[in-house]
Design a protein around this motif. Structure first.
Motif, PDB file in Angstrom:
ATOM      1  N   TRP A  38       1.047  -1.098  -0.073  1.00 43.62           N
ATOM      2  CA  TRP A  38       0.059  -0.023  -0.066  1.00 43.62           C
ATOM      3  C   TRP A  38       1.045   1.242  -0.116  1.00 43.62           C
ATOM      4  O   TRP A  38       0.646   2.224  -0.624  1.00 43.62           O
ATOM      5  CB  TRP A  38      -0.708  -0.082   1.323  1.00 43.62           C
ATOM      6  CG  TRP A  38      -1.763   1.123   1.386  1.00 43.62           C
ATOM      7  CD1 TRP A  38      -1.657   2.284   2.272  1.00 43.62           C
ATOM      8  CD2 TRP A  38      -2.920   1.471   0.449  1.00 43.62           C
ATOM      9  NE1 TRP A  38      -2.702   3.112   2.007  1.00 43.62           N
ATOM     10  CE2 TRP A  38      -3.406   2.860   1.057  1.00 43.62           C
ATOM     11  CE3 TRP A  38      -3.440   0.792  -0.581  1.00 43.62           C
ATOM     12  CZ2 TRP A  38      -4.583   3.364   0.305  1.00 43.62           C
ATOM     13  CZ3 TRP A  38      -4.683   1.521  -1.383  1.00 43.62           C
ATOM     14  CH2 TRP A  38      -5.149   2.743  -0.557  1.00 43.62           C
ATOM     15  N   ILE A  39       1.837   1.324   0.817  1.00 47.85           N
ATOM     16  CA  ILE A  39       2.622   2.353   1.145  1.00 47.85           C
ATOM     17  C   ILE A  39       3.515   2.480  -0.251  1.00 47.85           C
ATOM     18  O   ILE A  39       3.617   3.609  -0.745  1.00 47.85           O
ATOM     19  CB  ILE A  39       3.682   2.291   2.274  1.00 47.85           C
ATOM     20  CG1 ILE A  39       2.484   2.616   3.574  1.00 47.85           C
ATOM     21  CG2 ILE A  39       4.672   3.398   2.083  1.00 47.85           C
ATOM     22  CD1 ILE A  39       3.428   2.521   4.689  1.00 47.85           C
ATOM     23  N   LEU A  40       4.137   1.618  -0.924  1.00 52.14           N
ATOM     24  CA  LEU A  40       4.809   1.695  -2.248  1.00 52.14           C
ATOM     25  C   LEU A  40       3.980   1.941  -3.369  1.00 52.14           C
ATOM     26  O   LEU A  40       4.531   3.056  -3.943  1.00 52.14           O
ATOM     27  CB  LEU A  40       5.173   0.158  -2.319  1.00 52.14           C
ATOM     28  CG  LEU A  40       6.373  -0.312  -1.579  1.00 52.14           C
ATOM     29  CD1 LEU A  40       6.734  -1.770  -1.907  1.00 52.14           C
ATOM     30  CD2 LEU A  40       7.644   0.702  -1.680  1.00 52.14           C
ATOM     31  N   LEU A  41       2.726   1.699  -3.339  1.00 46.61           N
ATOM     32  CA  LEU A  41       1.824   2.268  -4.289  1.00 46.61           C
ATOM     33  C   LEU A  41       1.628   3.634  -4.186  1.00 46.61           C
ATOM     34  O   LEU A  41       1.429   4.288  -5.315  1.00 46.61           O
ATOM     35  CB  LEU A  41       0.464   1.460  -4.256  1.00 46.61           C
ATOM     36  CG  LEU A  41      -0.748   1.987  -5.021  1.00 46.61           C
ATOM     37  CD1 LEU A  41      -0.217   1.664  -6.658  1.00 46.61           C
ATOM     38  CD2 LEU A  41      -2.055   1.250  -4.855  1.00 46.61           C
ATOM     39  N   GLN A  42       1.364   4.137  -3.004  1.00 42.12           N
ATOM     40  CA  GLN A  42       1.043   5.635  -2.677  1.00 42.12           C
ATOM     41  C   GLN A  42       2.499   6.461  -3.031  1.00 42.12           C
ATOM     42  O   GLN A  42       2.249   7.398  -3.777  1.00 42.12           O
ATOM     43  CB  GLN A  42       0.664   5.963  -1.176  1.00 42.12           C
ATOM     44  CG  GLN A  42      -0.745   5.183  -0.757  1.00 42.12           C
ATOM     45  CD  GLN A  42      -1.617   5.268  -1.876  1.00 42.12           C
ATOM     46  OE1 GLN A  42      -1.751   6.336  -2.279  1.00 42.12           O
ATOM     47  NE2 GLN A  42      -2.302   4.226  -2.227  1.00 42.12           N
TER      48      GLN A  42
END
Length: 109
Positions: A38-42
């Motif tokens: 999730w953080i990598l996507l953001q």
């Protein structure tokens, strides 16, 4: 076509999404692949929005390190096997709060 103002708001929203899960701390980040993803996507979203902005917008806000944001996006997209979760967490802890302040200042009236 999205305007640079919309892209700045996209960055702001992605930062808020990162903060929503980063608040759980480094240990949970390291243990939970969903939070990592999730953080990598953001972070990728932030980089994509920065990459798509006009050079004039970047020049107007030189306090934002646009080049590093875009370079990190390129790493995430093209060389994902080189992504170091320690560095990602350092970005979340040290760079995202500063970027949040910068983007909030740009977007505030």
């Amino acid at each position: 076509m999205r305007s640079d103002l919309e892209r700045l708001k996209d960055i702001q929203e992605a930062i808020n999404r990162i903060e929503k899960y980063a608040v759980q701390g480094k240990q949970e980040f390291r243990a939970n692949e969903l939070i990592q993803s999730w953080i990598l996507l953001q972070l990728q979203t932030i980089g994509e929005a920065a990459r798509a902005m006009k050079p004039e917008t970047h020049a107007q806000y030189p306090e934002v390190d646009w080049r590093d944001i875009i370079d990190f996006r390129n790493l995430l997209v093209h060389e994902y096997f080189r992504v170091d979760l320690e560095i990602v967490w350092q970005i979340v802890e040290n760079q995202i709060p500063r970027l949040k302040t910068q983007i909030d200042n740009i977007l505030s009236p």
